[in-house]
Design a protein around this motif. Sequence first.
Motif, PDB file in Angstrom:
ATOM      1  N   ASP A  41     -29.010   3.065  32.267  1.00 36.01           N
ATOM      2  CA  ASP A  41     -28.748   2.082  31.416  1.00 36.01           C
ATOM      3  C   ASP A  41     -29.790   1.118  31.279  1.00 36.01           C
ATOM      4  O   ASP A  41     -29.514   0.173  32.054  1.00 36.01           O
ATOM      5  CB  ASP A  41     -27.406   1.369  31.446  1.00 36.01           C
ATOM      6  N   ASN A  78     -33.145   7.293  30.638  1.00 43.01           N
ATOM      7  CA  ASN A  78     -32.407   5.890  29.942  1.00 43.01           C
ATOM      8  C   ASN A  78     -31.002   6.671  29.121  1.00 43.01           C
ATOM      9  O   ASN A  78     -31.486   7.386  28.155  1.00 43.01           O
ATOM     10  CB  ASN A  78     -32.979   5.457  28.962  1.00 43.01           C
ATOM     11  N   GLY A  80     -27.604   5.402  28.745  1.00 44.39           N
ATOM     12  CA  GLY A  80     -27.002   3.953  28.744  1.00 44.39           C
ATOM     13  C   GLY A  80     -25.143   4.305  30.046  1.00 44.39           C
ATOM     14  O   GLY A  80     -25.063   5.236  30.382  1.00 44.39           O
ATOM     15  N   TRP A  81     -24.623   3.290  29.713  1.00 46.47           N
ATOM     16  CA  TRP A  81     -23.763   3.255  30.344  1.00 46.47           C
ATOM     17  C   TRP A  81     -22.889   4.346  30.532  1.00 46.47           C
ATOM     18  O   TRP A  81     -22.727   4.550  31.566  1.00 46.47           O
ATOM     19  CB  TRP A  81     -23.144   1.732  30.368  1.00 46.47           C
ATOM     20  N   SER A  99     -27.909   1.638  38.363  1.00 46.50           N
ATOM     21  CA  SER A  99     -28.334   0.930  37.259  1.00 46.50           C
ATOM     22  C   SER A  99     -27.521  -0.394  37.451  1.00 46.50           C
ATOM     23  O   SER A  99     -25.833  -0.640  36.357  1.00 46.50           O
ATOM     24  CB  SER A  99     -27.230   1.837  36.219  1.00 46.50           C
ATOM     25  N   SER A 171     -23.389  -3.514  26.167  1.00 48.97           N
ATOM     26  CA  SER A 171     -24.126  -3.448  26.893  1.00 48.97           C
ATOM     27  C   SER A 171     -24.574  -5.631  27.092  1.00 48.97           C
ATOM     28  O   SER A 171     -23.982  -5.817  25.825  1.00 48.97           O
ATOM     29  CB  SER A 171     -25.965  -3.231  26.193  1.00 48.97           C
TER      30      SER A 171
END
Length: 269
Positions: A41, A78, A80-81, A99, A171
């Motif tokens: 992330d 990438n 995202g979480w 991350s 985020s």
Amino acid sequence: MKKWLTIGLVVVFVVALAGCGKAKENTEGAPEEITYSIATDASYAPMESMDKEDIVGLDIDFLAEVMKEAGLKYEVRNTGWDPMLLSVKAGKEYQAGISSISITDERKQTYDYTVPYFESENMIITREGSPIKSALDLKDKKVAVQLATTADTLMSKIMGNDNSSLKKFDSNTIALLELQKGGVDAVVADFVVILDYIKKNPKEKFVSIEDKVNFTSEYYGILLPKGSDLKAKLDPAIKKVVESSKYKEAYKKWTGKDLDTTKLLEQYK
């Protein structure tokens, strides 16, 4: 003729079956090297963030050294979480995640981790002149955190999980913007994120607050699916890199601080 034809077909069939059990080979006959896909992330500067089209940060530099030491090919994307957590759990498209992922007992029920590679703790960021001095002072304030992080867990316990004054964002970038525009009184996040944000926004007059009573040390590890064979490959490489000058240089570059591995190395005993 029929007898020889039958024997020939059997031989071809057996050879074909034998080939099915082999690893895919390149044109020179050697097994094709695996490229591991690793999710992140990239909204967590200085650990991982986007620089135009490139993912950069301390985690990314550290990972490069670890994979080099382990002799493994890899790529970082990438995601995202939440997608990172879900995809690593499945273990299909992505075989690992890096991350700034804190090692927790709750996550261990779903994932495996490598040995830890980074010591962290949560920190408060607020504006100069704020009466906030500790995490307990946040009980009656408006606070922002990143959803599904240890900051979320800590502040949910202090403020109450259903407290409408505890705002949870996808985020830290959005959480910090909420503070900047005055939507919250404070943000709680990992210390490297807080210090980096203050450094990059000197005109905003933000201050950081440590609380070593309510925010204790936690450790980052590389996230793996349950039963992953990558752990055995990465753990020795991580231990070696953590003690190397390369890691000390990267740590200084991205955090501005000297690396103290005393407590981290104790985790390896």
